[in-house]
Design a protein around this motif. Structure first.
Motif, PDB file in Angstrom:
ATOM      1  N   ARG A   1      -4.547  -2.431   5.653  1.00 28.46           N
ATOM      2  CA  ARG A   1      -4.855  -1.335   4.747  1.00 28.46           C
ATOM      3  C   ARG A   1      -6.342  -1.283   4.384  1.00 28.46           C
ATOM      4  O   ARG A   1      -6.780  -0.383   3.683  1.00 28.46           O
ATOM      5  CB  ARG A   1      -4.009  -1.451   3.468  1.00 28.46           C
ATOM      6  CG  ARG A   1      -2.507  -1.434   3.728  1.00 28.46           C
ATOM      7  CD  ARG A   1      -1.693  -1.387   2.426  1.00 28.46           C
ATOM      8  NE  ARG A   1      -1.848  -0.096   1.785  1.00 28.46           N
ATOM      9  CZ  ARG A   1      -2.470   0.100   0.623  1.00 28.46           C
ATOM     10  NH1 ARG A   1      -3.001  -0.933  -0.029  1.00 28.46           N
ATOM     11  NH2 ARG A   1      -2.573   1.305   0.109  1.00 28.46           N
TER      12      ARG A   1
ATOM     13  N   ASP B   1       0.998   2.322   6.112  1.00 28.82           N
ATOM     14  CA  ASP B   1       0.876   3.637   5.474  1.00 28.82           C
ATOM     15  C   ASP B   1       1.965   3.889   4.430  1.00 28.82           C
ATOM     16  O   ASP B   1       2.069   4.997   3.897  1.00 28.82           O
ATOM     17  CB  ASP B   1       0.932   4.734   6.544  1.00 28.82           C
ATOM     18  CG  ASP B   1      -0.220   4.652   7.525  1.00 28.82           C
ATOM     19  OD1 ASP B   1      -1.353   4.389   7.074  1.00 28.82           O
ATOM     20  OD2 ASP B   1       0.010   4.824   8.742  1.00 28.82           O
ATOM     21  N   THR B   2       2.765   2.888   4.138  1.00 33.69           N
ATOM     22  CA  THR B   2       3.826   3.029   3.136  1.00 33.69           C
ATOM     23  C   THR B   2       3.217   2.921   1.747  1.00 33.69           C
ATOM     24  O   THR B   2       2.509   1.961   1.442  1.00 33.69           O
ATOM     25  CB  THR B   2       4.886   1.925   3.318  1.00 33.69           C
ATOM     26  OG1 THR B   2       5.417   2.011   4.648  1.00 33.69           O
ATOM     27  CG2 THR B   2       6.001   2.058   2.305  1.00 33.69           C
ATOM     28  N   ASP B   3       3.484   3.903   0.901  1.00 29.55           N
ATOM     29  CA  ASP B   3       2.867   3.885  -0.435  1.00 29.55           C
ATOM     30  C   ASP B   3       3.860   3.587  -1.548  1.00 29.55           C
ATOM     31  O   ASP B   3       3.514   3.658  -2.734  1.00 29.55           O
ATOM     32  CB  ASP B   3       2.142   5.195  -0.717  1.00 29.55           C
ATOM     33  CG  ASP B   3       3.069   6.410  -0.730  1.00 29.55           C
ATOM     34  OD1 ASP B   3       4.293   6.234  -0.533  1.00 29.55           O
ATOM     35  OD2 ASP B   3       2.566   7.525  -0.937  1.00 29.55           O
ATOM     36  N   TYR B   4       5.106   3.260  -1.168  1.00 29.82           N
ATOM     37  CA  TYR B   4       6.121   2.964  -2.188  1.00 29.82           C
ATOM     38  C   TYR B   4       7.090   1.926  -1.635  1.00 29.82           C
ATOM     39  O   TYR B   4       7.594   2.072  -0.514  1.00 29.82           O
ATOM     40  CB  TYR B   4       6.872   4.241  -2.577  1.00 29.82           C
ATOM     41  CG  TYR B   4       8.087   4.008  -3.467  1.00 29.82           C
ATOM     42  CD1 TYR B   4       7.934   3.575  -4.785  1.00 29.82           C
ATOM     43  CD2 TYR B   4       9.385   4.208  -2.987  1.00 29.82           C
ATOM     44  CE1 TYR B   4       9.042   3.354  -5.592  1.00 29.82           C
ATOM     45  CE2 TYR B   4      10.494   3.997  -3.792  1.00 29.82           C
ATOM     46  CZ  TYR B   4      10.319   3.559  -5.091  1.00 29.82           C
ATOM     47  OH  TYR B   4      11.397   3.346  -5.891  1.00 29.82           O
TER      48      TYR B   4
ATOM     49  N   GLN C   1      -2.986  -4.022  -4.495  1.00 35.98           N
ATOM     50  CA  GLN C   1      -2.966  -3.073  -3.387  1.00 35.98           C
ATOM     51  C   GLN C   1      -2.803  -1.626  -3.844  1.00 35.98           C
ATOM     52  O   GLN C   1      -2.793  -0.720  -3.012  1.00 35.98           O
ATOM     53  CB  GLN C   1      -1.858  -3.446  -2.400  1.00 35.98           C
ATOM     54  CG  GLN C   1      -2.161  -4.682  -1.566  1.00 35.98           C
ATOM     55  CD  GLN C   1      -3.321  -4.450  -0.606  1.00 35.98           C
ATOM     56  OE1 GLN C   1      -3.200  -3.693   0.365  1.00 35.98           O
ATOM     57  NE2 GLN C   1      -4.459  -5.087  -0.866  1.00 35.98           N
ATOM     58  N   TRP C   2      -2.645  -1.412  -5.148  1.00 37.62           N
ATOM     59  CA  TRP C   2      -2.553  -0.067  -5.725  1.00 37.62           C
ATOM     60  C   TRP C   2      -1.407   0.733  -5.101  1.00 37.62           C
ATOM     61  O   TRP C   2      -1.530   1.938  -4.838  1.00 37.62           O
ATOM     62  CB  TRP C   2      -3.876   0.682  -5.589  1.00 37.62           C
ATOM     63  CG  TRP C   2      -5.046  -0.027  -6.195  1.00 37.62           C
ATOM     64  CD1 TRP C   2      -5.032  -1.160  -6.941  1.00 37.62           C
ATOM     65  CD2 TRP C   2      -6.416   0.370  -6.090  1.00 37.62           C
ATOM     66  NE1 TRP C   2      -6.299  -1.524  -7.314  1.00 37.62           N
ATOM     67  CE2 TRP C   2      -7.176  -0.599  -6.811  1.00 37.62           C
ATOM     68  CE3 TRP C   2      -7.075   1.409  -5.464  1.00 37.62           C
ATOM     69  CZ2 TRP C   2      -8.565  -0.536  -6.910  1.00 37.62           C
ATOM     70  CZ3 TRP C   2      -8.458   1.474  -5.572  1.00 37.62           C
ATOM     71  CH2 TRP C   2      -9.192   0.518  -6.294  1.00 37.62           C
ATOM     72  N   LEU C   3      -0.291   0.058  -4.865  1.00 38.00           N
ATOM     73  CA  LEU C   3       0.898   0.693  -4.302  1.00 38.00           C
ATOM     74  C   LEU C   3       1.940   0.893  -5.386  1.00 38.00           C
ATOM     75  O   LEU C   3       2.059   0.076  -6.312  1.00 38.00           O
ATOM     76  CB  LEU C   3       1.485  -0.178  -3.185  1.00 38.00           C
ATOM     77  CG  LEU C   3       0.618  -0.311  -1.931  1.00 38.00           C
ATOM     78  CD1 LEU C   3       1.163  -1.405  -1.016  1.00 38.00           C
ATOM     79  CD2 LEU C   3       0.531   1.014  -1.189  1.00 38.00           C
ATOM     80  N   ARG C   4       2.708   1.947  -5.274  1.00 38.21           N
ATOM     81  CA  ARG C   4       3.772   2.215  -6.240  1.00 38.21           C
ATOM     82  C   ARG C   4       5.013   1.412  -5.868  1.00 38.21           C
ATOM     83  O   ARG C   4       5.356   1.294  -4.687  1.00 38.21           O
ATOM     84  CB  ARG C   4       4.070   3.710  -6.287  1.00 38.21           C
ATOM     85  CG  ARG C   4       2.939   4.522  -6.877  1.00 38.21           C
ATOM     86  CD  ARG C   4       3.147   6.018  -6.730  1.00 38.21           C
ATOM     87  NE  ARG C   4       2.091   6.762  -7.421  1.00 38.21           N
ATOM     88  CZ  ARG C   4       0.884   6.985  -6.913  1.00 38.21           C
ATOM     89  NH1 ARG C   4       0.574   6.530  -5.714  1.00 38.21           N
ATOM     90  NH2 ARG C   4      -0.012   7.668  -7.605  1.00 38.21           N
TER      91      ARG C   4
END
Length: 333
Positions: A318, A196-199, A224-227
């Protein structure tokens, strides 16, 4: 191992190792014909993958070797580019538009163009002067680039250990399977902890800086479209550290070259702020059959194998396919 076809992986890696004779023949011809500068040209991940070999040349040789972004090269040029330039390109598919335009640009200026790809009938393979073709989808290009640059420096009397290194590279198909197997538990654990980590904040240096950039931009962001934030360990204390907070996911890529102390310093500071620091260290892997003096040179390849395991587990937890794109090769640009 999750989504790991061992037979295919070994066959692909063996196809890269098998290019050694062709690479050495090419390099010998370029040296004998008087080529006196090298341009390493890529786009995105293939550009970043050139950096370790520019780094190797910069610290070991007086030969002008520089990495270039394909699209920028075409619009900005390079004053040294000419009839004594060897311009090296890599492309898994052999269809990258920016690289194809850069190949044409380099050839118009008289350079000898070299292409590493997995498809003999691809546009890249057809357009370069010399195509060196591996098995389809074989990745990364570190083996070919290390053999190319190592042989080149050896011919110049700037790398006396090249022949031993090239001989030892023959064990890599087996060694890298062992690396992948050993990395599997840590990869699964990282993914579970960060589903659930987005950065993510990525740190690397030396010949792993290119891989740090690549994994940040081409895997976590693109696939993965993660920042992410990515920073060279030597630059960490000049701005990016201000982004750290107690819950920031910090990922450190640690190798075995002379810049290791710089990454250690950045890691030590990150741990003072964040409670979520993960280190992926090539020193944790035995690499049986590889001499200690060559381990640092193979760090990008080892980390690519380790982090491929992480990528596959992130894809799982994810429920986000690594092949899914919204814009890249989907929309016109």
């Amino acid at each position: 191992m999750l989504s790991f076809n061992e037979a295919e992986f070994v066959a692909q890696t063996e196809s890269l190792v098998a290019l050694r004779p062709a690479i050495e023949t090419l390099v010998d011809r370029l040296v004998d014909e008087g080529y006196d500068n090298v341009l390493l040209v890529g786009a995105g991940g293939t550009y970043a993958q050139m950096w370790p070999y520019e780094h190797l040349a910069r610290r070991s040789s007086t030969l002008p070797v520089r990495a270039a972004i394909a699209a920028e090269l075409v619009v900005s040029g390079d004053a040294r580019l000419g009839e004594r330039t060897a311009a090296v390109f890599t492309s898994v598919s052999g269809t990258t538009d920016d690289s194809l335009r850069a190949i044409a640009y380099c050839k118009e200026r008289g350079a000898h163009t070299v292409g590493f790809t997995g498809h003999a009938d691809s546009p890249v393979a057809q357009q370069v002067d010399t195509a060196l073709v591996s098995a389809p989808k074989a990745w990364p290009f570190d083996i070919q680039l290390l053999l190319f640059m190592g042989r080149l420096l050896s011919r110049r009397g700037e790398f006396e250990g090249y022949h031993r290194l090239a001989d030892e590279i023959a064990v890599l198909p087996r060694v890298l399977v062992d690396v992948a197997r050993q990395a599997e538990p840590a990869a699964s654990a990282f993914a579970e902890a960060h589903k659930d980590t987005d950065y993510h904040f990525l740190i690397g240096g030396g010949n792993l800086w290119g891989f740090t950039y690549l994994y940040s931009m081409c895997i976590l962001e693109e696939m993965q479209w993660l920042r992410t934030t990515r920073v060279h360990s030597a630059e960490f204390f000049h701005g990016s550290l201000e982004l750290l907070e107690e819950d920031t996911s910090v990922v450190v890529f640690q190798g075995e070259d002379e810049t290791r102390a710089l990454t250690d310093r950045a890691e030590a500071f990150a741990r003072r702020v964040s409670k979520d620091v993960t280190v992926f260290d090539t020193r944790d892997y035995a690499l049986e059959g590889i001499s200690p003096e060559f381990r640092g040179l193979l760090a990008p390849l080892v980390l690519d194998t380790v982090m491929d395991r992480v990528s596959k587990h992130l894809e799982r937890v994810r429920d986000h396919s690594l092949d899914l794109r919204r814009y890249y090769r989907v929309m016109d640009y």
